[in-house]
Design a protein around this motif. Structure first.
Motif, PDB file in Angstrom:
ATOM      1  N   GLY A  70       0.825  -1.214   0.000  1.00 45.30           N
ATOM      2  CA  GLY A  70       0.000   0.000   0.000  1.00 45.30           C
ATOM      3  C   GLY A  70       0.853   1.257   0.000  1.00 45.30           C
ATOM      4  N   GLU A  71       1.930   1.233   0.787  1.00 47.22           N
ATOM      5  CA  GLU A  71       2.847   2.375   0.829  1.00 47.22           C
ATOM      6  C   GLU A  71       3.563   2.545  -0.513  1.00 47.22           C
ATOM      7  N   LEU A  72       3.901   1.424  -1.160  1.00 47.94           N
ATOM      8  CA  LEU A  72       4.526   1.479  -2.482  1.00 47.94           C
ATOM      9  C   LEU A  72       3.597   2.159  -3.481  1.00 47.94           C
ATOM     10  N   LEU A  73       2.323   1.800  -3.441  1.00 42.04           N
ATOM     11  CA  LEU A  73       1.353   2.431  -4.351  1.00 42.04           C
ATOM     12  C   LEU A  73       1.256   3.930  -4.083  1.00 42.04           C
ATOM     13  N   LEU A  74       1.326   4.312  -2.818  1.00 46.21           N
ATOM     14  CA  LEU A  74       1.295   5.737  -2.477  1.00 46.21           C
ATOM     15  C   LEU A  74       2.560   6.441  -2.975  1.00 46.21           C
ATOM     16  N   ASP A  75       3.714   5.770  -2.866  1.00 47.72           N
ATOM     17  CA  ASP A  75       4.961   6.333  -3.400  1.00 47.72           C
ATOM     18  C   ASP A  75       4.834   6.580  -4.899  1.00 47.72           C
ATOM     19  N   LEU A  76       4.282   5.596  -5.611  1.00 47.69           N
ATOM     20  CA  LEU A  76       4.109   5.733  -7.068  1.00 47.69           C
ATOM     21  C   LEU A  76       3.173   6.888  -7.394  1.00 47.69           C
ATOM     22  N   LYS A  77       2.132   7.036  -6.600  1.00 45.21           N
ATOM     23  CA  LYS A  77       1.189   8.140  -6.792  1.00 45.21           C
ATOM     24  C   LYS A  77       1.891   9.477  -6.580  1.00 45.21           C
ATOM     25  N   ARG A  78       2.739   9.552  -5.581  1.00 44.18           N
ATOM     26  CA  ARG A  78       3.472  10.790  -5.308  1.00 44.18           C
ATOM     27  C   ARG A  78       4.438  11.129  -6.448  1.00 44.18           C
ATOM     28  N   ILE A  79       5.097  10.099  -6.989  1.00 39.39           N
ATOM     29  CA  ILE A  79       5.997  10.311  -8.127  1.00 39.39           C
ATOM     30  C   ILE A  79       5.195  10.821  -9.324  1.00 39.39           C
ATOM     31  N   ASP A  80       4.063  10.182  -9.589  1.00 37.81           N
ATOM     32  CA  ASP A  80       3.212  10.592 -10.708  1.00 37.81           C
ATOM     33  C   ASP A  80       2.698  12.017 -10.516  1.00 37.81           C
ATOM     34  N   ASP A  81       2.284  12.348  -9.306  1.00 39.57           N
ATOM     35  CA  ASP A  81       1.806  13.711  -9.021  1.00 39.57           C
ATOM     36  C   ASP A  81       2.909  14.738  -9.236  1.00 39.57           C
ATOM     37  N   PHE A  82       4.127  14.410  -8.811  1.00 40.29           N
ATOM     38  CA  PHE A  82       5.253  15.317  -9.034  1.00 40.29           C
ATOM     39  C   PHE A  82       5.460  15.545 -10.528  1.00 40.29           C
ATOM     40  N   CYS A  83       5.462  14.454 -11.284  1.00 36.19           N
ATOM     41  CA  CYS A  83       5.666  14.560 -12.739  1.00 36.19           C
ATOM     42  C   CYS A  83       4.538  15.352 -13.395  1.00 36.19           C
ATOM     43  N   LEU A  84       3.325  15.134 -12.965  1.00 38.35           N
ATOM     44  CA  LEU A  84       2.181  15.862 -13.517  1.00 38.35           C
ATOM     45  C   LEU A  84       2.292  17.350 -13.207  1.00 38.35           C
ATOM     46  N   SER A  85       2.677  17.682 -12.007  1.00 38.79           N
ATOM     47  CA  SER A  85       2.766  19.086 -11.595  1.00 38.79           C
ATOM     48  C   SER A  85       3.887  19.846 -12.289  1.00 38.79           C
ATOM     49  N   ASN A  86       4.931  19.146 -12.690  1.00 36.44           N
ATOM     50  CA  ASN A  86       6.108  19.806 -13.243  1.00 36.44           C
ATOM     51  C   ASN A  86       6.281  19.643 -14.748  1.00 36.44           C
ATOM     52  N   ARG A  87       5.344  19.031 -15.412  1.00 37.21           N
ATOM     53  CA  ARG A  87       5.479  18.843 -16.858  1.00 37.21           C
ATOM     54  C   ARG A  87       5.255  20.166 -17.585  1.00 37.21           C
ATOM     55  N   VAL A  88       5.700  20.202 -18.811  1.00 31.64           N
ATOM     56  CA  VAL A  88       5.543  21.389 -19.651  1.00 31.64           C
ATOM     57  C   VAL A  88       4.416  21.110 -20.638  1.00 31.64           C
ATOM     58  N   ILE A  89       3.454  22.011 -20.685  1.00 33.71           N
ATOM     59  CA  ILE A  89       2.321  21.862 -21.596  1.00 33.71           C
ATOM     60  C   ILE A  89       2.489  22.859 -22.739  1.00 33.71           C
ATOM     61  N   VAL A  90       2.413  22.353 -23.958  1.00 31.73           N
ATOM     62  CA  VAL A  90       2.582  23.183 -25.145  1.00 31.73           C
ATOM     63  C   VAL A  90       1.247  23.243 -25.881  1.00 31.73           C
ATOM     64  N   PHE A  91       0.782  24.462 -26.153  1.00 41.06           N
ATOM     65  CA  PHE A  91      -0.510  24.642 -26.801  1.00 41.06           C
ATOM     66  C   PHE A  91      -0.412  24.906 -28.300  1.00 41.06           C
ATOM     67  N   ASN A  92       0.717  25.440 -28.747  1.00 37.24           N
ATOM     68  CA  ASN A  92       0.845  25.748 -30.174  1.00 37.24           C
ATOM     69  C   ASN A  92       2.321  25.810 -30.555  1.00 37.24           C
ATOM     70  N   ALA A  93       2.587  26.056 -31.843  1.00 35.07           N
ATOM     71  CA  ALA A  93       3.957  26.069 -32.347  1.00 35.07           C
ATOM     72  C   ALA A  93       4.792  27.169 -31.694  1.00 35.07           C
ATOM     73  N   GLU A  94       4.180  28.298 -31.414  1.00 35.05           N
ATOM     74  CA  GLU A  94       4.893  29.398 -30.773  1.00 35.05           C
ATOM     75  C   GLU A  94       5.349  28.992 -29.364  1.00 35.05           C
ATOM     76  N   ASP A  95       4.450  28.326 -28.621  1.00 38.43           N
ATOM     77  CA  ASP A  95       4.812  27.833 -27.288  1.00 38.43           C
ATOM     78  C   ASP A  95       5.962  26.828 -27.388  1.00 38.43           C
ATOM     79  N   LEU A  96       5.859  25.927 -28.359  1.00 36.21           N
ATOM     80  CA  LEU A  96       6.886  24.902 -28.528  1.00 36.21           C
ATOM     81  C   LEU A  96       8.239  25.544 -28.823  1.00 36.21           C
ATOM     82  N   GLU A  97       8.250  26.539 -29.689  1.00 35.07           N
ATOM     83  CA  GLU A  97       9.491  27.235 -30.024  1.00 35.07           C
ATOM     84  C   GLU A  97      10.094  27.891 -28.776  1.00 35.07           C
TER      85      GLU A  97
END
Length: 138
Positions: A70-97
Motif C-alpha cells: 500500500g505504501e509502495l502504491l502511495l509512493d508511485l502516486k506521489r511520483i506521478d503527481d510530481f511529474c504531472l505538476s512539473n510537466r511542460v504543456i505546449v498549446f501551439n507552435a509558438e509555445d513549442l518554439e
C-alpha cells in the motif's frame, strides 16, 4: 510475485533518469505500464490517501506485507503527481518554439529547474517498500 517485484525494482531504476532529466511524460508513461497497473494494481487516477490505493488481489494474497504494498502504491502516486505538476504543456507552435529555446539555454539543467530532492525521496521510499514486500512474500 518475487520475479514481478524484482521487475518493479528494475523499472524504478529506469524511472530515475527519466525524472532526473525532466522527461516527466515518459516517466508517467512508464508508471502506466502493465507491470505497475496490472501486477501491482497501481491506478494513477485514484485520488486520496493510502487507504484508497489497493494492491492487486493476487499480489496481496501472496504476501504478508500488504502495508508495504500500500505504501509502495502511495509512493508511485506521489511520483506521478510530481511529474504531472512539473510537466511542460505546449498549446501551439509558438509555445513549442519558446519552450525549446528555454530548454536549450545552458542555465536550464533539470536539477536547476526543478526541486528533484522530493521526487528522489519518493523513488528511494518506493525501492524500500519493494524490498519490504519481497521480504514479506509467503
Amino acid at each position: 510475485p518475487e520475479e514481478g517485484l524484482r521487475e518493479v525494482l528494475a523499472a524504478l531504476k529506469a524511472l530515475e533518469p527519466l525524472v532526473a532529466s525532466g522527461d516527466f511524460e515518459a516517466a508517467r508513461s512508464l508508471l502506466r505500464q502493465p507491470l505497475f497497473a496490472s501486477f501491482l494494481g497501481y491506478s494513477p487516477g485514484v485520488r486520496g490517501n493510502v487507504g484508497s490505493l489497493k494492491p492487486a488481489t493476487a499480489l496481496a494474497k501472496a504476501s504478508t506485507g500488504t502495508v508495504a504494498l500500500g505504501e509502495l502504491l502511495l509512493d508511485l502516486k506521489r511520483i506521478d503527481d510530481f511529474c504531472l505538476s512539473n510537466r511542460v504543456i505546449v498549446f501551439n507552435a509558438e509555445d513549442l518554439e519558446q519552450v525549446n529555446r528555454l530548454m536549450a539555454a545552458p542555465s536550464q539543467r533539470p536539477e536547476e529547474r526543478f526541486d528533484l530532492e522530493e521526487v528522489r525521496g519518493f523513488l528511494e521510499d518506493a525501492r524500500e517498500h519493494v524490498q519490504e514486500a519481497l521480504a514479506a512474500l509467503k
